[in-house]
Design an enzyme around this catalytic site. Sequence first.
Site, PDB file in Angstrom:
ATOM      1  N   ASN A 171      33.041  30.654  -4.884  1.00 48.20           N
ATOM      2  CA  ASN A 171      34.395  30.248  -5.256  1.00 48.20           C
ATOM      3  C   ASN A 171      35.141  31.528  -5.628  1.00 48.20           C
ATOM      4  OD1 ASN A 171      36.689  29.271  -6.459  1.00 48.20           O
ATOM      5  ND2 ASN A 171      35.636  27.860  -7.843  1.00 48.20           N
ATOM      6  N   GLU A 183      32.158  20.839  -9.410  1.00 53.43           N
ATOM      7  CA  GLU A 183      32.725  21.208  -8.110  1.00 53.43           C
ATOM      8  C   GLU A 183      31.692  21.931  -7.241  1.00 53.43           C
ATOM      9  OE1 GLU A 183      35.694  22.974 -10.587  1.00 53.43           O
ATOM     10  OE2 GLU A 183      37.296  22.176  -9.335  1.00 53.43           O
ATOM     11  N   ARG A 185      50.254  28.071 -16.894  1.00 56.54           N
ATOM     12  CA  ARG A 185      51.208  27.557 -15.892  1.00 56.54           C
ATOM     13  C   ARG A 185      52.108  26.504 -16.526  1.00 56.54           C
ATOM     14  NH1 ARG A 185      46.930  25.972 -11.436  1.00 56.54           N
ATOM     15  NH2 ARG A 185      45.377  27.190 -12.551  1.00 56.54           N
ATOM     16  N   HIS A 201      42.579  20.426  -7.096  1.00 60.04           N
ATOM     17  CA  HIS A 201      41.391  19.968  -7.854  1.00 60.04           C
ATOM     18  C   HIS A 201      40.626  18.890  -7.097  1.00 60.04           C
ATOM     19  CE1 HIS A 201      43.382  21.466 -11.808  1.00 60.04           C
ATOM     20  NE2 HIS A 201      42.450  22.321 -11.431  1.00 60.04           N
ATOM     21  N   ARG A 242      34.680  27.366  -1.589  1.00 59.44           N
ATOM     22  CA  ARG A 242      35.865  26.638  -2.026  1.00 59.44           C
ATOM     23  C   ARG A 242      37.085  27.297  -1.387  1.00 59.44           C
ATOM     24  NH1 ARG A 242      37.759  25.713  -8.237  1.00 59.44           N
ATOM     25  NH2 ARG A 242      39.419  24.248  -7.787  1.00 59.44           N
TER      26      ARG A 242
END
Length: 391
Positions: A9, A373, A235, A175, A87
Amino acid sequence: MTRAVLTLNAGSSSLKVALFPETGDDPLATGLADRIGPDGVLTLKDATGAPIASAGDLTSHAGAIAAVIAAFRARWPDLDLAAIGHRVVHGGADRMTPEMVTGPLLAELAQLSPFAPLHQPHNLAGIRAAMEAFPGVPQVACFDTAFHRSHPFVNDTFALPRAFYDEGVRRYGFHGLSYDYIAGELARSAPHLAEGRVVVAHLGNGASMCGMTHGRSVSSTMGFSALDGLPMGTRCGQLDPGVLLYLMDQRGMNAAQITDLLYRQSGLLGLSGLSNDMRTLEAAGTPEAMQAIDYFTFRCQREVGAMAAALGGIDALVFCGGIGENSRLIRARICERLGWMGIEIDHARNAQNDRIISTDLARTTVMVIPTNEELVIARAARRASGAEGAA
Ligand code: AMP
């Protein structure tokens, strides 16, 4: 022979790795190369949490991948990689499943970089580095957008002239690997709920919610970019586009400055003036830290309502991500004004991070499910390599 699949990732200056056996859900090793560049640091741990010694050039992603592999080879001299899973943040408008990496796929994914300029180029650099290091090993790309491609048109578009939708300005949602994992876990452990109307709150440094029925995404708080929806560590979350016009027209800010403001200076950090880290804010207790927490929990409440409206009701609310899995305060704060939706927390269960934290009589089940994940990527890589035991 230690036959395994590797998951990678790659972020802008980091590389998260996990090494999974050919079957089973528990990794043989996990690790993180952080601050890739002159000050790069690589930390690798085996399944017991013991460190795995590593050394190497961490000035580039390619160097970091080589260092990870060298460390794994030193630890498991008979290591044989069956596949490598990656990913990839953006799969575009049509990709709904993981895909084997080929030259043409890489070229198509590179064309999506303008849609995710902060992530996609790094993801692709990670793939290229892994292909160079392991030319014969199947590489599989797993897309963060794929899970949401089932959205109906009304949750996929903006009210802009049609040409923008046609060129790809859509509500992609992100996500997706996390939501895929949660959907699978629900189907396995609570099939009656998995078929129902479920709102999943992935609350970490990045945060979003997904409304799903029958294990498929109907709606997401993230849209065209990973900026929209909930406020996050740094963010901004949902923002009136008029603010952007003001920043450009009145403050003379250019795209790079606005990018930095919205991605790196806003959210919990911007509001608190202290930190992007929820644990730090909970401990700080300053008025600004408390206001940042208030804003975060209020926007979460609001979006649970919005997701439930998109689903026509709610049967379960699932928390995951670093905040969702660990912060009893934030979970309680989010749920405290949602009684009208049948949400009622059992505070003892919440304090223990139980899997079900709602009361027995509550109409809506509230759950905490640690997301994974990496396992979603590993399973996709196993399937691609034809490894037995693929889930
Ligand atoms: P993630 O990006 O999923 O790793 O989540 C990182 C966020 O989870 C950070 O804001 C952490 O402060 C937060 N977090 C992790 N553990 C806790 C905890 N015990 N209490 C509150 N926040 C936590």
